[in-house]
Write a protein that holds these residues in place. Structure first.
Motif, PDB file in Angstrom:
ATOM      1  N   ALA A  68     -14.183 -10.744  -5.476  1.00  0.00           N
ATOM      2  CA  ALA A  68     -13.371 -11.914  -5.808  1.00  0.00           C
ATOM      3  C   ALA A  68     -12.812 -11.797  -7.226  1.00  0.00           C
ATOM      4  CB  ALA A  68     -14.206 -13.184  -5.674  1.00  0.00           C
ATOM      5  N   GLY A  69     -11.537 -12.059  -7.355  1.00  0.00           N
ATOM      6  CA  GLY A  69     -10.879 -12.068  -8.643  1.00  0.00           C
ATOM      7  C   GLY A  69     -10.280 -10.745  -9.070  1.00  0.00           C
ATOM      8  N   MET A  70     -10.646  -9.649  -8.432  1.00  0.00           N
ATOM      9  CA  MET A  70     -10.176  -8.336  -8.881  1.00  0.00           C
ATOM     10  C   MET A  70      -8.715  -8.086  -8.518  1.00  0.00           C
ATOM     11  SD  MET A  70     -12.369  -7.165 -10.798  1.00  0.00           S
ATOM     12  CE  MET A  70     -11.489  -5.642 -11.091  1.00  0.00           C
ATOM     13  N   ALA A  71      -8.287  -8.500  -7.347  1.00  0.00           N
ATOM     14  CA  ALA A  71      -6.882  -8.304  -6.979  1.00  0.00           C
ATOM     15  C   ALA A  71      -5.976  -9.047  -7.960  1.00  0.00           C
ATOM     16  CB  ALA A  71      -6.622  -8.762  -5.545  1.00  0.00           C
ATOM     17  N   GLU A  72      -6.401 -10.210  -8.393  1.00  0.00           N
ATOM     18  CA  GLU A  72      -5.608 -10.995  -9.338  1.00  0.00           C
ATOM     19  C   GLU A  72      -5.548 -10.304 -10.704  1.00  0.00           C
ATOM     20  OE1 GLU A  72      -7.008 -13.481  -6.043  1.00  0.00           O
ATOM     21  OE2 GLU A  72      -8.075 -12.170  -7.418  1.00  0.00           O
ATOM     22  N   ILE A  73      -6.677  -9.757 -11.148  1.00  0.00           N
ATOM     23  CA  ILE A  73      -6.686  -9.052 -12.432  1.00  0.00           C
ATOM     24  C   ILE A  73      -5.775  -7.830 -12.364  1.00  0.00           C
ATOM     25  CG2 ILE A  73      -8.125  -7.627 -13.967  1.00  0.00           C
ATOM     26  CD1 ILE A  73     -10.390  -9.675 -13.509  1.00  0.00           C
ATOM     27  N   LEU A  74      -5.870  -7.072 -11.281  1.00  0.00           N
ATOM     28  CA  LEU A  74      -4.988  -5.907 -11.131  1.00  0.00           C
ATOM     29  C   LEU A  74      -3.521  -6.324 -11.122  1.00  0.00           C
ATOM     30  CD1 LEU A  74      -6.927  -3.768  -8.520  1.00  0.00           C
ATOM     31  CD2 LEU A  74      -6.376  -3.112 -10.865  1.00  0.00           C
ATOM     32  N   ALA A  75      -3.210  -7.402 -10.429  1.00  0.00           N
ATOM     33  CA  ALA A  75      -1.827  -7.876 -10.374  1.00  0.00           C
ATOM     34  C   ALA A  75      -1.328  -8.265 -11.761  1.00  0.00           C
ATOM     35  CB  ALA A  75      -1.710  -9.058  -9.416  1.00  0.00           C
ATOM     36  N   GLU A  76      -2.165  -8.924 -12.539  1.00  0.00           N
ATOM     37  CA  GLU A  76      -1.772  -9.314 -13.899  1.00  0.00           C
ATOM     38  C   GLU A  76      -1.571  -8.094 -14.788  1.00  0.00           C
ATOM     39  OE1 GLU A  76      -3.916 -12.617 -15.782  1.00  0.00           O
ATOM     40  OE2 GLU A  76      -4.681 -13.084 -13.772  1.00  0.00           O
ATOM     41  N   LEU A  77      -2.497  -7.136 -14.714  1.00  0.00           N
ATOM     42  CA  LEU A  77      -2.346  -5.912 -15.502  1.00  0.00           C
ATOM     43  C   LEU A  77      -1.058  -5.196 -15.123  1.00  0.00           C
ATOM     44  CD1 LEU A  77      -6.023  -4.608 -15.369  1.00  0.00           C
ATOM     45  CD2 LEU A  77      -4.816  -5.374 -17.435  1.00  0.00           C
ATOM     46  N   ASP A  78      -0.821  -5.087 -13.824  1.00  0.00           N
ATOM     47  CA  ASP A  78       0.376  -4.415 -13.317  1.00  0.00           C
ATOM     48  C   ASP A  78       1.643  -5.133 -13.790  1.00  0.00           C
ATOM     49  OD1 ASP A  78       1.815  -2.495 -11.859  1.00  0.00           O
ATOM     50  OD2 ASP A  78       1.616  -3.596  -9.973  1.00  0.00           O
ATOM     51  N   SER A  79       1.643  -6.457 -13.724  1.00  0.00           N
ATOM     52  CA  SER A  79       2.833  -7.220 -14.129  1.00  0.00           C
ATOM     53  C   SER A  79       3.097  -7.100 -15.629  1.00  0.00           C
ATOM     54  CB  SER A  79       2.696  -8.690 -13.728  1.00  0.00           C
ATOM     55  OG  SER A  79       1.741  -9.343 -14.537  1.00  0.00           O
ATOM     56  N   ARG A  80       2.065  -6.784 -16.394  1.00  0.00           N
ATOM     57  CA  ARG A  80       2.221  -6.595 -17.840  1.00  0.00           C
ATOM     58  C   ARG A  80       2.603  -5.159 -18.181  1.00  0.00           C
ATOM     59  NH1 ARG A  80      -1.863  -9.989 -21.375  1.00  0.00           N
ATOM     60  NH2 ARG A  80      -0.007  -9.968 -22.627  1.00  0.00           N
TER      61      ARG A  80
END
Length: 181
Positions: A68-80
């Motif tokens: 839980a929460g890892m896909a969101e962290i990856l998405a944020e890192l990727d978007s940055r």
């Protein structure tokens, strides 16, 4: 999967402790072909041959859901624009069948070093050197996240900043402190 196939908790524990052990699984992660490893194991434990054979075609059932929460962290890192790479201890045979199930996670990585394909396994220092060279990175410019203290120590020894994963919230805070989120 084996919890569903073996209804008795003591029998399940015995099967995982004495037959389908972590050492056997690690050999798959190290690149040993499933057909070879399972045939040898089934010959040693013929009473469990069907359960052993189930591992290959039903491998994806042996894994739980994403953390839980890892896909969101990856998405944020990727978007940055943070370049994302991975090193995984995983059978090359099974990795290719597993990753399409989670494109929101694995589709974000520019490249992934898979231990089973490379015949190297974390925490072997050679896998970190291979990853840095393949990814075109220098250790001090990299962050390595893993849930194994041994793997983190090996990354640190390779000059990579290691973060021991315990949960997504803690990781988020560590990545924010590094200025990545």
């Amino acid at each position: 999967m084996y919890e569903r196939l073996i209804g008795d908790d003591r029998a399940l524990d015995a099967f995982l402790a004495n037959v389908l052990t972590m050492a056997w699984h690690t050999e798959l992660d190290r690149g040993r072909p499933f057909a070879e490893a399972s045939a040898e194991l089934a010959a040693a434990h013929p009473e469990h041959a069907d359960l052993i054979a189930a591992w290959g075609p039903r491998f994806n059932e042996t894994l739980g859901p994403p953390i839980a929460g890892m896909a969101e962290i990856l998405a944020e890192l990727d978007s940055r624009g943070v370049p994302l790479f991975a090193i995984t201890n995983f059978s090359g045979e099974f990795f290719r069948a597993f990753t399409p199930l989670h494109p929101d996670i694995f589709g974000r990585f520019r490249d992934i070093v898979v231990s089973g394909d490379e015949k190297l396994i974390k925490p072997d220092p050679a896998i970190y050197a291979l990853a840095l060279a393949r990814f075109g990175l220098k250790g001090p410019d990299s962050v390595f996240i893993d849930d194994s203290a041994k793997n983190i120590a090996a990354a640190d020894d390779a000059g990579i900043h290691g973060l021991l994963f315990t949960d997504a919230d803690k990781l988020r805070g560590e990545l924010e402190a590094l200025g990545l989120l």
